[in-house]
Design a protein around this motif. Structure first.
Motif, PDB file in Angstrom:
ATOM      1  N   GLU A 100       0.782  -1.116  -0.050  1.00  0.00           N
ATOM      2  CA  GLU A 100       0.042   0.099   0.015  1.00  0.00           C
ATOM      3  C   GLU A 100       0.743   1.157  -0.025  1.00  0.00           C
ATOM      4  OE1 GLU A 100      -3.310   1.993  -0.595  1.00  0.00           O
ATOM      5  OE2 GLU A 100      -3.084  -0.040  -0.787  1.00  0.00           O
ATOM      6  N   GLN A 101       2.036   1.095   0.844  1.00  0.00           N
ATOM      7  CA  GLN A 101       2.821   2.307   0.895  1.00  0.00           C
ATOM      8  C   GLN A 101       3.504   2.544  -0.470  1.00  0.00           C
ATOM      9  OE1 GLN A 101       6.041   1.828   3.876  1.00  0.00           O
ATOM     10  NE2 GLN A 101       6.942   3.442   3.039  1.00  0.00           N
ATOM     11  N   TYR A 102       3.866   1.487  -1.275  1.00  0.00           N
ATOM     12  CA  TYR A 102       4.507   1.484  -2.513  1.00  0.00           C
ATOM     13  C   TYR A 102       3.410   1.944  -3.505  1.00  0.00           C
ATOM     14  CZ  TYR A 102       8.402  -1.208  -0.800  1.00  0.00           C
ATOM     15  OH  TYR A 102       9.465  -1.630  -0.094  1.00  0.00           O
ATOM     16  N   ARG A 103       2.203   1.571  -3.281  1.00  0.00           N
ATOM     17  CA  ARG A 103       1.087   2.131  -4.464  1.00  0.00           C
ATOM     18  C   ARG A 103       0.808   3.545  -4.359  1.00  0.00           C
ATOM     19  NH1 ARG A 103      -3.023  -2.762  -2.818  1.00  0.00           N
ATOM     20  NH2 ARG A 103      -2.431  -4.028  -4.421  1.00  0.00           N
ATOM     21  N   CYS A 104       0.765   4.104  -3.181  1.00  0.00           N
ATOM     22  CA  CYS A 104       0.679   5.487  -2.845  1.00  0.00           C
ATOM     23  C   CYS A 104       2.000   6.219  -3.341  1.00  0.00           C
ATOM     24  CB  CYS A 104       0.847   5.848  -1.085  1.00  0.00           C
ATOM     25  SG  CYS A 104      -0.718   5.425  -0.376  1.00  0.00           S
ATOM     26  N   ILE A 106       3.650   5.407  -5.831  1.00  0.00           N
ATOM     27  CA  ILE A 106       3.567   5.155  -7.334  1.00  0.00           C
ATOM     28  C   ILE A 106       2.574   6.224  -7.804  1.00  0.00           C
ATOM     29  CG2 ILE A 106       2.835   3.678  -9.074  1.00  0.00           C
ATOM     30  CD1 ILE A 106       4.011   1.274  -7.568  1.00  0.00           C
ATOM     31  N   GLN A 107       1.344   6.287  -7.113  1.00  0.00           N
ATOM     32  CA  GLN A 107       0.343   7.370  -7.429  1.00  0.00           C
ATOM     33  C   GLN A 107       0.774   8.658  -7.662  1.00  0.00           C
ATOM     34  OE1 GLN A 107      -1.765   5.175  -9.062  1.00  0.00           O
ATOM     35  NE2 GLN A 107      -3.272   6.928  -8.463  1.00  0.00           N
ATOM     36  N   GLU A 108       1.415   8.915  -6.464  1.00  0.00           N
ATOM     37  CA  GLU A 108       2.130  10.259  -6.407  1.00  0.00           C
ATOM     38  C   GLU A 108       3.060  10.622  -7.636  1.00  0.00           C
ATOM     39  OE1 GLU A 108       3.985  11.014  -2.561  1.00  0.00           O
ATOM     40  OE2 GLU A 108       2.308  10.565  -1.623  1.00  0.00           O
ATOM     41  N   LEU A 111       0.783  11.077 -10.808  1.00  0.00           N
ATOM     42  CA  LEU A 111       0.322  12.150 -10.785  1.00  0.00           C
ATOM     43  C   LEU A 111       1.132  13.404 -11.175  1.00  0.00           C
ATOM     44  CD1 LEU A 111      -2.115  12.209  -7.782  1.00  0.00           C
ATOM     45  CD2 LEU A 111      -2.768  12.734 -10.053  1.00  0.00           C
ATOM     46  N   LYS A 112       2.445  13.423 -10.781  1.00  0.00           N
ATOM     47  CA  LYS A 112       3.587  14.365 -11.056  1.00  0.00           C
ATOM     48  C   LYS A 112       3.707  14.230 -12.406  1.00  0.00           C
ATOM     49  CE  LYS A 112       5.852  14.666  -6.493  1.00  0.00           C
ATOM     50  NZ  LYS A 112       7.095  14.201  -5.814  1.00  0.00           N
ATOM     51  N   HIS A 113       4.127  13.123 -13.077  1.00  0.00           N
ATOM     52  CA  HIS A 113       4.244  12.883 -14.398  1.00  0.00           C
ATOM     53  C   HIS A 113       2.995  13.249 -15.333  1.00  0.00           C
ATOM     54  CE1 HIS A 113       7.429   9.654 -14.068  1.00  0.00           C
ATOM     55  NE2 HIS A 113       7.909  10.802 -13.483  1.00  0.00           N
ATOM     56  N   ARG A 114       1.743  13.150 -14.591  1.00  0.00           N
ATOM     57  CA  ARG A 114       0.705  13.441 -15.442  1.00  0.00           C
ATOM     58  C   ARG A 114       0.566  14.977 -15.723  1.00  0.00           C
ATOM     59  NH1 ARG A 114      -5.578  13.041 -13.877  1.00  0.00           N
ATOM     60  NH2 ARG A 114      -6.534  13.214 -16.082  1.00  0.00           N
ATOM     61  N   LYS A 115       0.782  15.572 -14.562  1.00  0.00           N
ATOM     62  CA  LYS A 115       0.709  17.107 -14.546  1.00  0.00           C
ATOM     63  C   LYS A 115       1.732  17.570 -15.777  1.00  0.00           C
ATOM     64  CE  LYS A 115      -1.011  17.757 -10.144  1.00  0.00           C
ATOM     65  NZ  LYS A 115      -0.907  18.155  -8.525  1.00  0.00           N
TER      66      LYS A 115
END
Length: 190
Positions: A100-104, A106-108, A111-115
């Motif tokens: 779960e920590q790794y998923r969070c 990865i999501q961050e 999001l940065k890459h998407r922005k």
């Protein structure tokens, strides 16, 4: 003879009655014998079924003892399996927390890459649009067409201006004519 005949008549119905009763009793005897044979047959089949059931009970008791032994073994294996399961469950919980920590994280990063990607795409689209506009404005092939359009527009405006001037001149003449007519009418009424 008539007395004898009269005396014989009552005796005959008794014999007939007895014969009727005898036939009835014989019929009932046959029925009872049939019922006894049927009951004996049912008794024999029930005795055979009882023997079969006793044999089956003995077999089932043997199977039951075997299954009890197997059940004890399985209970021991089940207890061992439960202990293994508890150990693995604890390991899984620890792994899930890490996951779960790794998923969070990865999501961050996503999001940065998407922005960044969206900002880049917007900038790229703006540059493309600017390039199209500049290419359109400064394209040498377009200059003759633009000059022709400007001349056509100038001719249309001049033509429209001449039509308006002609209409204005006509209106002015009509106005002058109406003015003269009004003066003549006024003079004639005096």
């Amino acid at each position: 003879m008539s007395e004898m005949g009269g005396g014989d008549l009552p005796a005959e119905p008794k014999v007939e009655q007895l014969m009727g009763k005898l036939r009835l009793l014989q019929r009932e005897k046959r029925q009872l014998e049939e019922e006894i044979r049927h009951a004996q047959s049912v008794h024999d089949s029930l005795r055979k079924e009882l023997l079969d059931l006793r044999t089956e009970v003995n077999n089932l008791e043997g199977v039951h003892k075997d299954k009890e032994g197997t059940c004890r073994k399985l209970q021991l294996q089940c207890e061992e399996s439960e202990q293994d399961f508890d150990r693995q469950l604890n390991q899984n919980k620890t792994s899930e927390k890490l996951l779960e920590q790794y998923r969070c994280e990865i999501q961050e990063v996503k999001l940065k890459h998407r922005k960044l990607r969206m900002r880049f795409e917007n900038q790229l689209l703006q540059l493309i649009e600017q390039h199209k506009q500049l290419d359109y404005l400064f394209n040498p092939k377009r200059v003759p067409d633009e000059l022709k359009k400007a001349e056509d527009k100038k001719r249309q405006l001049l033509s429209a201006e001449q039509v308006k001037l002609a209409q204005l001149h006509k209106l002015h003449e009509e106005f002058e004519e109406a003015k003269k007519q009004k003066q003549l009418d006024a003079m004639m009424h005096e």
